[in-house]
Design a protein around this motif. Sequence first.
Motif, PDB file in Angstrom:
ATOM      1  N   GLU A 177       0.828  -1.206   0.000  1.00  0.00           N
ATOM      2  CA  GLU A 177       0.000   0.000   0.000  1.00  0.00           C
ATOM      3  C   GLU A 177       0.863   1.256   0.000  1.00  0.00           C
ATOM      4  N   VAL A 178       1.954   1.246   0.756  1.00  0.00           N
ATOM      5  CA  VAL A 178       2.877   2.385   0.786  1.00  0.00           C
ATOM      6  C   VAL A 178       3.512   2.581  -0.590  1.00  0.00           C
ATOM      7  N   ILE A 179       4.059   1.509  -1.162  1.00  0.00           N
ATOM      8  CA  ILE A 179       4.723   1.600  -2.460  1.00  0.00           C
ATOM      9  C   ILE A 179       3.731   1.974  -3.555  1.00  0.00           C
ATOM     10  N   GLU A 180       2.545   1.420  -3.487  1.00  0.00           N
ATOM     11  CA  GLU A 180       1.509   1.771  -4.460  1.00  0.00           C
ATOM     12  C   GLU A 180       1.227   3.273  -4.408  1.00  0.00           C
ATOM     13  N   GLY A 181       1.147   3.811  -3.208  1.00  0.00           N
ATOM     14  CA  GLY A 181       0.930   5.251  -3.054  1.00  0.00           C
ATOM     15  C   GLY A 181       2.091   6.077  -3.581  1.00  0.00           C
ATOM     16  N   LEU A 182       3.314   5.605  -3.343  1.00  0.00           N
ATOM     17  CA  LEU A 182       4.504   6.342  -3.777  1.00  0.00           C
ATOM     18  C   LEU A 182       4.686   6.312  -5.293  1.00  0.00           C
ATOM     19  N   LEU A 183       4.256   5.223  -5.923  1.00  0.00           N
ATOM     20  CA  LEU A 183       4.449   5.071  -7.371  1.00  0.00           C
ATOM     21  C   LEU A 183       3.183   5.325  -8.186  1.00  0.00           C
ATOM     22  N   TYR A 184       2.097   5.691  -7.534  1.00  0.00           N
ATOM     23  CA  TYR A 184       0.802   5.846  -8.194  1.00  0.00           C
ATOM     24  C   TYR A 184       0.875   6.737  -9.434  1.00  0.00           C
ATOM     25  N   ARG A 185       1.517   7.885  -9.319  1.00  0.00           N
ATOM     26  CA  ARG A 185       1.565   8.847 -10.425  1.00  0.00           C
ATOM     27  C   ARG A 185       2.384   8.373 -11.611  1.00  0.00           C
ATOM     28  N   GLU A 186       3.216   7.363 -11.411  1.00  0.00           N
ATOM     29  CA  GLU A 186       4.090   6.884 -12.480  1.00  0.00           C
ATOM     30  C   GLU A 186       3.334   6.030 -13.501  1.00  0.00           C
ATOM     31  N   GLY A 187       2.162   5.519 -13.147  1.00  0.00           N
ATOM     32  CA  GLY A 187       1.351   4.750 -14.084  1.00  0.00           C
ATOM     33  C   GLY A 187       1.814   3.326 -14.320  1.00  0.00           C
ATOM     34  N   TYR A 188       2.563   2.762 -13.382  1.00  0.00           N
ATOM     35  CA  TYR A 188       3.033   1.384 -13.530  1.00  0.00           C
ATOM     36  C   TYR A 188       1.911   0.394 -13.237  1.00  0.00           C
ATOM     37  N   ASN A 189       2.009  -0.795 -13.815  1.00  0.00           N
ATOM     38  CA  ASN A 189       1.167  -1.911 -13.405  1.00  0.00           C
ATOM     39  C   ASN A 189       1.860  -2.557 -12.208  1.00  0.00           C
ATOM     40  N   LEU A 190       1.258  -2.441 -11.037  1.00  0.00           N
ATOM     41  CA  LEU A 190       1.848  -2.997  -9.821  1.00  0.00           C
ATOM     42  C   LEU A 190       1.170  -4.304  -9.455  1.00  0.00           C
ATOM     43  N   THR A 191       1.976  -5.309  -9.145  1.00  0.00           N
ATOM     44  CA  THR A 191       1.457  -6.598  -8.694  1.00  0.00           C
ATOM     45  C   THR A 191       2.095  -6.907  -7.350  1.00  0.00           C
ATOM     46  N   TYR A 192       1.283  -7.356  -6.413  1.00  0.00           N
ATOM     47  CA  TYR A 192       1.772  -7.701  -5.086  1.00  0.00           C
ATOM     48  C   TYR A 192       1.667  -9.206  -4.871  1.00  0.00           C
ATOM     49  N   ILE A 193       2.752  -9.802  -4.396  1.00  0.00           N
ATOM     50  CA  ILE A 193       2.775 -11.217  -4.008  1.00  0.00           C
ATOM     51  C   ILE A 193       3.435 -11.293  -2.635  1.00  0.00           C
ATOM     52  N   ASP A 194       2.876 -12.095  -1.733  1.00  0.00           N
ATOM     53  CA  ASP A 194       3.339 -12.086  -0.345  1.00  0.00           C
ATOM     54  C   ASP A 194       4.387 -13.140   0.005  1.00  0.00           C
ATOM     55  N   SER A 195       4.906 -13.864  -0.996  1.00  0.00           N
ATOM     56  CA  SER A 195       5.954 -14.846  -0.690  1.00  0.00           C
ATOM     57  C   SER A 195       6.837 -15.087  -1.905  1.00  0.00           C
ATOM     58  N   GLY A 196       8.079 -15.475  -1.623  1.00  0.00           N
ATOM     59  CA  GLY A 196       9.009 -15.779  -2.688  1.00  0.00           C
ATOM     60  C   GLY A 196       8.571 -16.968  -3.514  1.00  0.00           C
ATOM     61  N   LYS A 197       8.049 -18.005  -2.836  1.00  0.00           N
ATOM     62  CA  LYS A 197       7.610 -19.208  -3.552  1.00  0.00           C
ATOM     63  C   LYS A 197       6.496 -18.891  -4.545  1.00  0.00           C
ATOM     64  N   GLU A 198       5.521 -18.117  -4.108  1.00  0.00           N
ATOM     65  CA  GLU A 198       4.412 -17.742  -4.988  1.00  0.00           C
ATOM     66  C   GLU A 198       4.915 -16.899  -6.156  1.00  0.00           C
ATOM     67  N   ALA A 199       5.851 -16.012  -5.877  1.00  0.00           N
ATOM     68  CA  ALA A 199       6.406 -15.169  -6.941  1.00  0.00           C
ATOM     69  C   ALA A 199       7.093 -16.025  -8.006  1.00  0.00           C
ATOM     70  N   LEU A 200       7.854 -17.027  -7.575  1.00  0.00           N
ATOM     71  CA  LEU A 200       8.536 -17.911  -8.527  1.00  0.00           C
ATOM     72  C   LEU A 200       7.530 -18.658  -9.389  1.00  0.00           C
TER      73      LEU A 200
END
Length: 152
Positions: free
Chosen positions: A22-45
């Motif tokens: 939520e913090v990073i999403e707020g900080l990067l909101y104006r940049e227009g990036y597609n943000l994806t959040y994953i809560d573990s390394g295994k899931e990310a892999l």
Amino acid sequence: MTDNNNKKHSILLIDDEESIFEVIEGLLYREGYNLTYIDSGKEALNRIDEIQPDVILLDLMMPEMDGIETCKLIKSNEGWRHIPIIMVTALSSKEDLARSLNAGADDFVSKPINSIELRARVRSMLRIKLQYDALSATQRLRTLNLFNAFLT
């Protein structure tokens, strides 16, 4: 930030604390990036091929598989090693920085996250990724041209 094809850049955040997203999403909101959040390394892999991130923001301290192990696994994969990784952590010792860089991380941001620093580091990593992508496209084109020349 978008490239010449107006494709939104994809940023993957891997962190066990959703509040950081939520913090990073707020900080990067104006940049227009597609943000994806994953809560573990295994899931990310498991999902990295599906997401195809341009930059990964990776928490160092996570349960099960920490950021160092996750980083090493990403960088050991031929198809993923070109993806820039920025380690994000509350730890700020030189040893943590060295461990992160030795694992293959490309940059490092300390918590609490400074918005100007985060945006600058993400932009820097995106420039590197765009240069890599352009070089790869040029190499593919040269290979195709050589192949076609060989056939004629």
